[in-house]
Design an enzyme around this catalytic site. Structure first.
Site, PDB file in Angstrom:
ATOM      1  N   GLY A  18       4.720  -2.606   4.652  1.00  0.00           N
ATOM      2  CA  GLY A  18       4.685  -2.832   3.207  1.00  0.00           C
ATOM      3  C   GLY A  18       3.360  -2.326   2.662  1.00  0.00           C
ATOM      4  O   GLY A  18       2.470  -1.932   3.423  1.00  0.00           O
ATOM      5  N   SER A  41      -0.374  -2.131   0.851  1.00  0.00           N
ATOM      6  CA  SER A  41      -1.608  -2.898   0.981  1.00  0.00           C
ATOM      7  C   SER A  41      -1.569  -4.048  -0.027  1.00  0.00           C
ATOM      8  O   SER A  41      -1.243  -3.842  -1.196  1.00  0.00           O
ATOM      9  CB  SER A  41      -2.813  -1.994   0.683  1.00  0.00           C
ATOM     10  OG  SER A  41      -4.007  -2.737   0.741  1.00  0.00           O
ATOM     11  N   GLY A  42      -1.846  -5.268   0.432  1.00  0.00           N
ATOM     12  CA  GLY A  42      -1.817  -6.422  -0.460  1.00  0.00           C
ATOM     13  C   GLY A  42      -0.441  -7.043  -0.628  1.00  0.00           C
ATOM     14  O   GLY A  42      -0.264  -7.971  -1.421  1.00  0.00           O
ATOM     15  N   SER A  43       0.539  -6.577   0.145  1.00  0.00           N
ATOM     16  CA  SER A  43       1.906  -7.110   0.013  1.00  0.00           C
ATOM     17  C   SER A  43       2.053  -8.500   0.636  1.00  0.00           C
ATOM     18  O   SER A  43       2.960  -9.247   0.297  1.00  0.00           O
ATOM     19  CB  SER A  43       2.911  -6.148   0.653  1.00  0.00           C
ATOM     20  OG  SER A  43       2.651  -5.999   2.037  1.00  0.00           O
ATOM     21  N   SER A 100      -0.168  -9.310   6.584  1.00  0.00           N
ATOM     22  CA  SER A 100      -1.012 -10.023   7.554  1.00  0.00           C
ATOM     23  C   SER A 100      -0.936 -11.532   7.363  1.00  0.00           C
ATOM     24  O   SER A 100      -0.931 -12.293   8.339  1.00  0.00           O
ATOM     25  CB  SER A 100      -2.469  -9.553   7.445  1.00  0.00           C
ATOM     26  OG  SER A 100      -2.564  -8.204   7.851  1.00  0.00           O
ATOM     27  N   SER A 108       2.167   1.526   7.524  1.00  0.00           N
ATOM     28  CA  SER A 108       3.135   2.480   8.099  1.00  0.00           C
ATOM     29  C   SER A 108       4.070   3.044   7.030  1.00  0.00           C
ATOM     30  O   SER A 108       5.255   2.721   7.013  1.00  0.00           O
ATOM     31  CB  SER A 108       3.914   1.851   9.260  1.00  0.00           C
ATOM     32  OG  SER A 108       4.216   0.503   9.069  1.00  0.00           O
TER      33      SER A 108
END
Length: 197
Positions: free
Chosen positions: A31, A33-35, A38, A105
């Site tokens: 997804g 960045s910031g989705s 992590s 990715s």
């Protein structure tokens, strides 16, 4: 490469899974960045830990701070970053861990390569589907702001495309579902693959 011979070690994935009393495989979170990739991987790890499942979280930032610190963000170097991440995940699966890998990715062909390296039978992909405007509003690391200002080139979602996964095992729409429920839903889905003893 001609001088490399594979040594047949007596202990492998099968023996370690038997000792751990669960299967090992990779759950690949993709997804923008910031989705929330992590964060979600971390929540899933906590829930699995409570079930005594051996886990390891791999994410782009931790790899780029060490193993891949010499790689920049060109398309070629991003591909190499993912290739190395897949190889590390494959080793951890062989060691008996459920690997929770969190990587943007952005391209389908890269995700296919990752799947090929790890092995389709050991791979589950999760698409954390958070719209760009929400990721940009969060901008926890200030990266979108820098990308908009031209300070970061090839930034996914701004001047580099993100190709949505064609058929992920599970899709998390963070506009409609909170992460806690999503984490529980993922763990429920993993139960069959884990084959907990």
């Amino acid at each position: 490469m001609n001088n490399i011979t594979t040594f047949n070690f007596s202990m492998g994935k099968e023996q370690r899974n038997k000792l751990n009393e669960h299967n090992s495989f990779v759950v690949w979170f993709t997804g923008l960045s910031g989705s929330g990739k992590s964060t979600l991987a971390n929540m899933v790890e906590k829930l699995l830990f409570e079930q005594k499942v051996r886990t390891f979280v791999l994410d782009g930032d931790s790899l780029r701070k060490g193993l891949n610190k010499d790689l920049e963000f060109s398309l070629k170097e991003r591909e190499e970053n993912l290739r190395i991440a897949a190889e590390v995940a494959k080793i951890l699966v062989s060691a008996g861990s459920v690997v929770l890998a969190s990587f943007i990715s952005p391209r389908e062909k890269n995700r296919e390569l990752v799947k090929e390296i790890i092995g389709k039978e050991n791979f589950m992909d999760i698409f954390v589907n958070t719209p760009l405007e929400i990721c940009e509003k969060r901008d926890v690391k200030g990266l979108y702001k820098k990308a908009r200002a031209g300070e970061i080139k090839n930034f996914t979602g701004i001047d580099s495309p993100y190709e949505k996964p064609i058929n992920p095992v599970i899709e998390i729409n963070t506009e409609k579902e909170d992460l806690e429920n999503a984490a529980k839903r993922i763990v429920k889905l993993l139960q069959e693959k884990l084959e907990l003893k």
